[in-house]
Design an enzyme around this catalytic site. Structure first.
Site, mmCIF file in Angstrom:
data_model
loop_
_atom_site.group_PDB
_atom_site.id
_atom_site.type_symbol
_atom_site.label_atom_id
_atom_site.label_comp_id
_atom_site.label_asym_id
_atom_site.label_seq_id
_atom_site.Cartn_x
_atom_site.Cartn_y
_atom_site.Cartn_z
ATOM 1 N N GLY A 1 0.487 -1.113 -0.119
ATOM 2 C CA GLY A 1 -0.043 0.155 -0.148
ATOM 3 C C GLY A 1 0.629 1.550 0.140
ATOM 4 C CD GLU B 1 0.543 1.435 6.453
ATOM 5 O OE1 GLU B 1 0.664 1.155 5.679
ATOM 6 O OE2 GLU B 1 -0.371 -0.072 7.282
ATOM 7 C CG ASP C 1 -8.860 0.631 10.557
ATOM 8 O OD1 ASP C 1 -9.740 1.508 11.280
ATOM 9 O OD2 ASP C 1 -9.222 -0.758 10.302
ATOM 10 C CE LYS D 1 -10.454 4.120 7.222
ATOM 11 N NZ LYS D 1 -11.182 2.682 7.095
ATOM 12 C CG PHE E 1 -13.023 0.258 3.088
ATOM 13 C CD1 PHE E 1 -12.465 0.007 3.808
ATOM 14 C CD2 PHE E 1 -13.389 -0.259 2.106
ATOM 15 C CE1 PHE E 1 -11.653 -1.584 3.443
ATOM 16 C CE2 PHE E 1 -12.076 -1.223 0.608
ATOM 17 C CZ PHE E 1 -10.808 -1.545 2.369
ATOM 18 C CG ASP F 1 -5.678 -3.598 -0.476
ATOM 19 O OD1 ASP F 1 -5.014 -3.564 -0.159
ATOM 20 O OD2 ASP F 1 -6.338 -5.077 -0.569
ATOM 21 N NE ARG G 1 -1.708 -3.728 -3.352
ATOM 22 C CZ ARG G 1 -2.477 -3.325 -2.548
ATOM 23 N NH1 ARG G 1 -1.875 -2.385 -1.269
ATOM 24 N NH2 ARG G 1 -2.357 -4.568 -1.825
HETATM 25 P P1 IMP Z 1 -4.008 -1.373 11.030
HETATM 26 O O1 IMP Z 1 -3.654 -2.468 11.857
HETATM 27 O O2 IMP Z 1 -5.840 -1.158 11.499
HETATM 28 O O3 IMP Z 1 -3.567 -0.200 11.348
HETATM 29 O O4 IMP Z 1 -4.444 -1.722 9.208
HETATM 30 C C1 IMP Z 1 -3.998 -0.682 8.351
HETATM 31 C C2 IMP Z 1 -3.849 -1.335 7.039
HETATM 32 O O5 IMP Z 1 -5.424 -2.056 7.035
HETATM 33 C C3 IMP Z 1 -3.426 -0.496 5.918
HETATM 34 O O6 IMP Z 1 -1.894 -0.444 5.899
HETATM 35 C C4 IMP Z 1 -4.205 -1.018 5.114
HETATM 36 O O7 IMP Z 1 -3.596 -1.810 4.280
HETATM 37 C C5 IMP Z 1 -5.536 -1.415 5.607
HETATM 38 N N1 IMP Z 1 -6.413 -0.855 5.698
HETATM 39 C C6 IMP Z 1 -7.414 0.280 6.735
HETATM 40 N N2 IMP Z 1 -8.430 1.340 6.402
HETATM 41 C C7 IMP Z 1 -8.495 0.321 5.219
HETATM 42 C C8 IMP Z 1 -9.115 1.126 4.277
HETATM 43 O O8 IMP Z 1 -10.284 1.826 4.835
HETATM 44 N N3 IMP Z 1 -9.254 0.774 2.993
HETATM 45 C C9 IMP Z 1 -8.287 -0.292 2.390
HETATM 46 N N4 IMP Z 1 -7.707 -0.927 3.592
HETATM 47 C C10 IMP Z 1 -7.590 -0.685 4.445
HETATM 48 MG MG MG Z 2 -1.084 -1.521 4.271
#
Ligand code: IMP
Ligand code: MG
Length: 177
Positions: free
Chosen positions: A43, A97, A101, A129, A150, A157, A163
Site C-alpha cells: 500500500g 504507511e 486504522d 482513521k 473504507f 486496495d 491500488r
Molecule cells: P491496522 O493494523 O488496522 O491499522 O491496519 C492498517 C492496514 O489496513 C493498512 O495498511 C491498510 O492496508 C488496511 N486498511 C485500513 N483501512 C483501510 C481502508 O479503508 N481501505 C483499505 N485498506 C485499509
Molecule cells: Mg497496508
C-alpha cells in the site's frame, strides 16, 4: 471516476501538496541524520515514491511486507511476509504507511524494529482513521485524518485491486458488503 468509487476524498494535487508538507517536516527533524524509510508493502508504494522525491536530507529506503487484512476487516494478526534486507541496529527509522486504522500493524512493526535494536522509530502515514484505533498510536507525521470510511486508491486496495487509482476515494458500500 471508477464505478466502485462513491466520492473522491483527495485528488493527486492534494496528495502531492501533502507529500511536500510531510517531506519538509521530515527534513526539519532529520537534518543531521540519515534515516531509513521503511515502506510497508504494497500500500505504501505510491506514497513512498512521491514522498521521498521531496525529501532533501540524505535517506535510505527499504520495504517490509506485513499482512493483517482480509477483505475489509483487520484480522488482528500481523505476519511479516517480506523482511528488510539490512540490519536496523542503531538506525533511525521512519515507517511509511498508507493508512492507519486499528493501529495494530504499525504497532507490531514498530515494536519489532525496536526489539531489533533500532535507535529510533517514527511513523509517517498518508491517512489516519483514529476512530477505529484499538492500540495507543499517534503517527509522528500525518497526511490527512479521515472518518471511519473504507477508502481505496493511491496504493490502498480492496482485495488487491484499485491500488493504481491516482486519487483516494471512498468505496461504495454495496461493493464490499
Ligand atoms: P491496522 O493494523 O488496522 O491499522 O491496519 C492498517 C492496514 O489496513 C493498512 O495498511 C491498510 O492496508 C488496511 N486498511 C485500513 N483501512 C483501510 C481502508 O479503508 N481501505 C483499505 N485498506 C485499509
Ligand atoms: Mg497496508
Amino acid at each position: 471516476m471508477k464505478e466502485v468509487v462513491k466520492e473522491i476524498l483527495f485528488d493527486s494535487k492534494q496528495i502531492e501538496d501533502c507529500c511536500t508538507r510531510l517531506a519538509k517536516e521530515i527534513d526539519r527533524d532529520y537534518a543531521e541524520k540519515t534515516p531509513l524509510l521503511v515502506g510497508l508493502l504494497k500500500g505504501s508504494v505510491p506514497f513512498m515514491a512521491d514522498l521521498i522525491k521531496r525529501i532533501e536530507t540524505d535517506i535510505t529506503i527499504d520495504f517490509m511486507g506485513v499482512s493483517s487484512y482480509v477483505g475489509t476487516e483487520s484480522s488482528g494478526e500481523v505476519t511479516i511476509v517480506k523482511d528488510l534486507e539490512i540490519s536496523v541496529k542503531g538506525l533511525d527509522i521512519i515507517i511509511v504507511e498508507d493508512i492507519i486504522d486499528t493501529g495494530r500493524t504499525i504497532k507490531a512493526v514498530r515494536d519489532c524494529l525496536l526489539r531489533r535494536g533500532a535507535n529510533s522509530v517514527k511513523v509517517v502515514t498518508l491517512l489516519d482513521k483514529p476512530e477505529r484505533r484499538v492500540v495507543t498510536l499517534i503517527p509522528d507525521y500525518n497526511g490527512f485524518v479521515i472518518p471511519n470510511v473504507f477508502v481505496i486508491g493511491y496504493g490502498i486496495d480492496f482485495n488487491q485491486k484499485y491500488r493504481n487509482l491516482p486519487y483516494v476515494g471512498v468505496m461504495k458500500e454495496e461493493y464490499y458488503q
